[in-house]
Design an enzyme around this catalytic site. Structure first.
Site: not given
Length: 251
Positions: A8-9, A140, A11, A146, A108, A136
């Site tokens: 997920g580099a 999201k 993102g 979460g 988190n 948020h």
């Protein structure tokens, strides 16, 4: 040097992880993969710890594939259910390293948020009422967050252990404004431009109120927690599945 690969580099979070790893004196970036890349490129020969920051719809598949590759994993993606966690535990037991595999999942990585959850569980038994508000940015994809769901679970468990009954609420009409009920705790989600990641836990008794609030104004606030988890997995973290950064703090 700890060899770290990032899934997920590209993102929002993954790009920050790449920068954090590159800036850490004791780490070296091994592979930076994103959607469509072959996860089998990540293996123990080139990676000590993988950091997975993607989206809930693909995270479980990524984690199961990485367990099959025999690498240790730090997971920052949210949206984990008991059913998904059970699949992770089974994959570890059936994988190539059932006795030494390490998988870490954190709701988190912000130290402030972890401490807020911890303080909330300590305070819960002293108050008649409790609610959670998480706020948020509008990009999201999951709600409630979460982070908020485990917060509610922790409050509910503390209330149950203290012998408290249901949170008082005489609402007779509700079109959804009372939020989602998680273990008897109302959880409200706000999605607003300009926000990053924020959580408020509200406690109330007759004549008094306690508010515990954690604010992360920038995604860089999560990076010390991510790097801490990477270092722990590369060193003395226990084998198996570990959930929550509080396990790596002196609380």
């Amino acid at each position: 040097m700890i060899q770290v690969s990032v899934v997920g580099a590209k993102g929002r979070m993954g790009s920050h992880v790449v920068d954090a790893v590159n800036g850490a004196e004791d780490m070296q970036l091994a592979l930076a993969l994103d959607a469509g890349d072959d996860l089998t490129r990540i293996e123990p020969a080139n990676t000590d710890v993988v950091v997975e920051f993607t989206v809930p719809s693909v995270s479980l598949g990524n984690v199961l594939a990485l367990i099959a590759q025999g690498v240790d994993i730090v997971v920052g993606t949210t949206g984990w259910t008991d059913e998904k966690l059970a699949q992770v535990r089974k994959a570890i037991a059936d994988g190539p390293r059932p006795d030494t595999q390490k998988v870490f999942i954190a709701p988190n990585f912000a130290i402030s948020a972890v401490l807020a959850d911890y303080f909330a569980t300590k305070a819960a038994k002293y108050f008649e009422s409790a609610e959670v508000i998480e706020l948020h940015h509008p990009n999201k994809v999951d709600a409630p967050s979460g982070t908020a769901i485990p917060t509610a679970h922790g409050i509910a468990e503390a209330r149950k252990a203290a012998g408290l009954g249901e949170v008082p609420d005489n609402t007779e009409t509700d079109g959804g404004s009372r939020g989602q009920v998680v273990d008897g705790i109302h959880v409200h989600a706000v999605r607003l431009r300009g926000l990053n990641a924020h959580e408020e836990v509200l406690f109330g008794n007759a004549g008094e109120q306690l508010t515990i609030r954690a604010d992360s104004f920038d995604r860089g606030s999560f990076m010390p927690g991510v790097l801490l988890a990477v270092r722990k997995l590369a060193a003395d973290a226990p084998a198996g599945l570990t959930i929550g950064l509080d396990n790596f703090l002196d609380l």
